[in-house]
Structures are given as structure tokens and as C-alpha cells.
Motif scaffolding. Structure first.
Motif, PDB file in Angstrom:
ATOM      1  N   VAL A   1       0.842  -1.200   0.000  1.00 12.73           N
ATOM      2  CA  VAL A   1       0.000   0.000   0.000  1.00 12.73           C
ATOM      3  C   VAL A   1       0.873   1.245   0.000  1.00 12.73           C
ATOM      4  CG1 VAL A   1      -1.607   1.369   1.390  1.00 12.73           C
ATOM      5  CG2 VAL A   1      -2.018  -1.080   1.074  1.00 12.73           C
ATOM      6  N   ARG A   2       1.889   1.269   0.863  1.00  8.57           N
ATOM      7  CA  ARG A   2       2.781   2.440   0.931  1.00  8.57           C
ATOM      8  C   ARG A   2       3.469   2.671  -0.409  1.00  8.57           C
ATOM      9  NH1 ARG A   2       4.301  -0.559   5.689  1.00  8.57           N
ATOM     10  NH2 ARG A   2       3.169   0.253   7.499  1.00  8.57           N
ATOM     11  N   GLU A   3       3.956   1.608  -1.025  1.00  9.47           N
ATOM     12  CA  GLU A   3       4.649   1.740  -2.312  1.00  9.47           C
ATOM     13  C   GLU A   3       3.704   2.289  -3.384  1.00  9.47           C
ATOM     14  OE1 GLU A   3       6.153  -2.107  -3.113  1.00  9.47           O
ATOM     15  OE2 GLU A   3       7.746  -2.020  -1.601  1.00  9.47           O
ATOM     16  N   THR A   4       2.479   1.814  -3.387  1.00  8.86           N
ATOM     17  CA  THR A   4       1.522   2.257  -4.393  1.00  8.86           C
ATOM     18  C   THR A   4       1.163   3.731  -4.197  1.00  8.86           C
ATOM     19  OG1 THR A   4       0.604   0.037  -4.548  1.00  8.86           O
ATOM     20  CG2 THR A   4      -0.741   1.838  -5.394  1.00  8.86           C
ATOM     21  N   VAL A   5       0.917   4.103  -2.963  1.00 10.43           N
ATOM     22  CA  VAL A   5       0.589   5.505  -2.686  1.00 10.43           C
ATOM     23  C   VAL A   5       1.749   6.408  -3.090  1.00 10.43           C
ATOM     24  CG1 VAL A   5       0.100   7.183  -0.861  1.00 10.43           C
ATOM     25  CG2 VAL A   5      -1.057   4.956  -0.856  1.00 10.43           C
ATOM     26  N   GLN A   6       2.967   6.013  -2.756  1.00 16.68           N
ATOM     27  CA  GLN A   6       4.142   6.807  -3.120  1.00 16.68           C
ATOM     28  C   GLN A   6       4.270   6.922  -4.642  1.00 16.68           C
ATOM     29  OE1 GLN A   6       7.846   5.222  -1.679  1.00 16.68           O
ATOM     30  NE2 GLN A   6       8.945   7.144  -1.982  1.00 16.68           N
ATOM     31  N   LEU A   7       3.972   5.834  -5.346  1.00 14.87           N
ATOM     32  CA  LEU A   7       4.087   5.830  -6.802  1.00 14.87           C
ATOM     33  C   LEU A   7       3.143   6.837  -7.433  1.00 14.87           C
ATOM     34  CD1 LEU A   7       5.096   4.492  -9.461  1.00 14.87           C
ATOM     35  CD2 LEU A   7       3.213   2.862  -9.208  1.00 14.87           C
ATOM     36  N   TYR A   8       1.910   6.907  -6.936  1.00 15.08           N
ATOM     37  CA  TYR A   8       0.905   7.745  -7.569  1.00 15.08           C
ATOM     38  C   TYR A   8       0.864   9.170  -7.033  1.00 15.08           C
ATOM     39  CZ  TYR A   8      -0.941   3.816 -10.174  1.00 15.08           C
ATOM     40  OH  TYR A   8      -1.079   2.757 -11.037  1.00 15.08           O
ATOM     41  N   LEU A   9       1.316   9.360  -5.796  1.00 16.50           N
ATOM     42  CA  LEU A   9       1.335  10.724  -5.257  1.00 16.50           C
ATOM     43  C   LEU A   9       2.667  11.424  -5.487  1.00 16.50           C
ATOM     44  CD1 LEU A   9      -0.611  10.528  -1.870  1.00 16.50           C
ATOM     45  CD2 LEU A   9      -1.373  11.457  -4.044  1.00 16.50           C
TER      46      LEU A   9
END
Length: 288
Positions: free
Chosen positions: A280-288
Motif C-alpha cells: 500500500v505504501r509503495e503504491t501511494v508513493q508511486l501515484y502521489l
């Protein structure tokens, strides 16, 4: 919970069951293949405590996929608050490219034949052992944000796994969904389309089980299979699907964003929560 409980409930429902072989996996219900006195078999599930409409919702989802979308699902033989009895299905052959091609055609047909005007479903459902909020909404971005991502944040295990700032980052990501996901119509979706919910018919064609149906985005349905481990032959599923029901450019890159719903659900179910929280953290960082 033991197979004796499943055996007794089958008998109480009128099935002359002689034995039950427990099915592997499954975190919600006890399931198994039952042999009846006449030599035939049925697949059955039960709950220790019949305290919900879980089986009724599952049976309704199987019917909707079959009747509205033309997808093959097991025949529902009986459904009560504590028992679901289905036609037994054999396992799929992972190395059979034709099988995955047929599944790609079937899911593309489901999505293209069922376009609607609102996101949601006429009743709430279940994802695993937790409720799935299917409240209708004409705004797909708002619906996916509220009903498929943010819905999980109050769950105790999600609160424990993600910091306040990480949860706020998810909220910011949800606010940006209109810029990240192209508009698309709501279509009837299986809702839990990963490899373990794909079976075969006696003739060898594809069949689907364990749905969590709603009218959602087609890409959200595809993300379950795309982001979970799958055999090499499954590439034919995506090739055939894309040729039959073309998707907007960049759909592969969007799969991780849709997967947030499944990651958060896994955390809430205490299923590899640490790894899912990191994803989840990796995905949020990728898109934000």
C-alpha cells in the motif's frame, strides 16, 4: 469446525450425504466435496454460526453472473443461512492456453454486455468475512474511493498497520482519482477475480466461483488477476480480453492502483498484513 458439522447440515437439508472430503484453503467457511448415497457428489459450505446472509448473497451473485453476463457458474442446489450446496466443478488446467483464451472471451462478454448507469448493487455483499458496501452512486470515482478504498480505513487491523499520515495519504490519493483513472461505465463485475476463484466445467471450459459482485469498472475486475500470481498461460486471458473489449491506453500501469482495495481488505482480514501494508505504501508513493 469439523467435517461432521458440514455432514450433519447437509443431512438436515435433505441431502443423503455419506461422507465429506474437506476442501483446502478458505478462511470464512468450512467447505468440502460430499458423496451422496446414490454415488453423486455435491460441493457444500457451512458456517459455524449462521449469523448472516453470506450464502444468500453468494448464490445471488452466481445467478447474476450467469443470467446477466453469460458466465458459467456452478448450479446452486440449495441455500440456507448456514449452508450453500453447489454443483461440483473440477480444477482448471493452468497450462492450457485455450482455457485462458475462453476465460478472456467470457469475462470480456460479461463486461461488454452489462454496462449500467450506476455503480454499486441492489444489496450489500461480502468480501471474505467482512461486509462489502455496495451503495449506489452515479459517480464512479467517488464510489470507488468511498466504497472500495476508504471503506477499509476504520477496520482495526488497518488502523494498526497504517499510520495516521499514511491513511491521510490514501485519502489524498482518493481525491486525485479523477485525474488518475479514465472515466468508464459501470459494468457487472465478479469482484474477486483471482486464480483460486477460477474453476473448470466437466467439459474443460472456464467457470467462476465465490463472487463479490457489483457494478464497477472493468479494469478493477481485471486487476485482481493481473496483480496476483498466475501461470504463464494466463497471458492469453489478457491478450484475448484486450482484443475483444479494448481498454484505454495505460491500463497495465493502472492495475496497481485498483489493487489497493484488495491490499486493504487483506490487511483487515489479517492475511499477510505486513507485506500488504508495505505494498500500500509503495503504491501511494508511486501515484502521489
Amino acid at each position: 469446525m469439523t467435517v461432521e458439522l458440514l455432514l450433519s447440515r447437509l443431512r438436515a437439508a435433505g441431502f443423503e450425504a455419506e461422507s465429506v472430503r474437506a476442501a483446502p484453503g478458505g478462511v470464512v467457511a468450512l467447505a468440502g466435496l460430499a458423496r451422496l448415497r446414490d454415488g453423486s457428489q455435491v460441493f457444500a459450505k457451512t458456517l459455524r454460526t449462521p449469523a448472516s446472509d453470506l450464502f444468500e448473497v453468494e448464490a445471488a451473485g452466481l445467478r447474476a453472473l450467469r443470467e446477466a453476463g453469460g458466465v458459467t457458474t456452478p448450479e446452486v442446489l440449495a441455500v440456507t443461512p448456514d449452508l450453500l450446496v453447489l454443483e461440483p466443478l473440477p480444477p482448471r488446467r493452468d497450462d492450457d492456453e485455450r482455457f485462458w483464451e475462453e476465460l478472456g472471451l467470457a469475462v470480456a462478454g460479461l463486461h461488454t454486455a452489462t454496462a449500467g448507469e450506476r455503480f454499486g448493487w441492489h444489496r450489500d455483499g461480502w468480501l471474505g468475512r467482512l461486509r462489502q458496501d455496495n451503495t449506489w452512486d452515479a459517480d464512479g470515482h467517488a464510489w470507488f474511493a468511498e466504497r472500495r478504498i476508504l471503506r477499509w480505513l476504520p477496520e482495526p487491523l488497518v488502523e494498526a498497520a497504517l499510520s495516521r499520515e499514511e491513511r491521510r495519504a490514501l485519502e489524498r490519493l482518493c481525491a486525485a482519482l479523477p485525474d488518475l483513472l479514465p472515466p468508464a461505465p459501470p459494468v457487472l463485475t465478479h469482484g474477486d477475480l483471482w486464480r483460486e476463484n477460477i474453476m473448470a466445467t466437466p467439459a474443460g471450459g472456464p467457470a467462476l466461483i465465490d463472487p463479490a459482485v457489483s457494478y464497477s469498472w472493468a479494469e478493477a475486475d481485471l486487476s485482481m488477476l493481473w496483480c496476483s500470481p498466475r501461470p504463464p498461460a494466463a497471458r492469453r486471458f489478457f491478450e484475448v480480453y484486450a482484443a475483444t473489449a479494448p481498454l484505454p491506453d495505460g491500463w497495465q500501469e493502472r492495475m496497481r492502483l485498483y489493487r489497493l482495495r484488495e491490499l486493504l481488505s487483506s490487511i483487515a482480514h489479517d492475511d499477510d498484513a505486513r507485506a500488504c501494508a508495505e505494498a500500500v505504501r509503495e503504491t501511494v508513493q508511486l501515484y502521489l
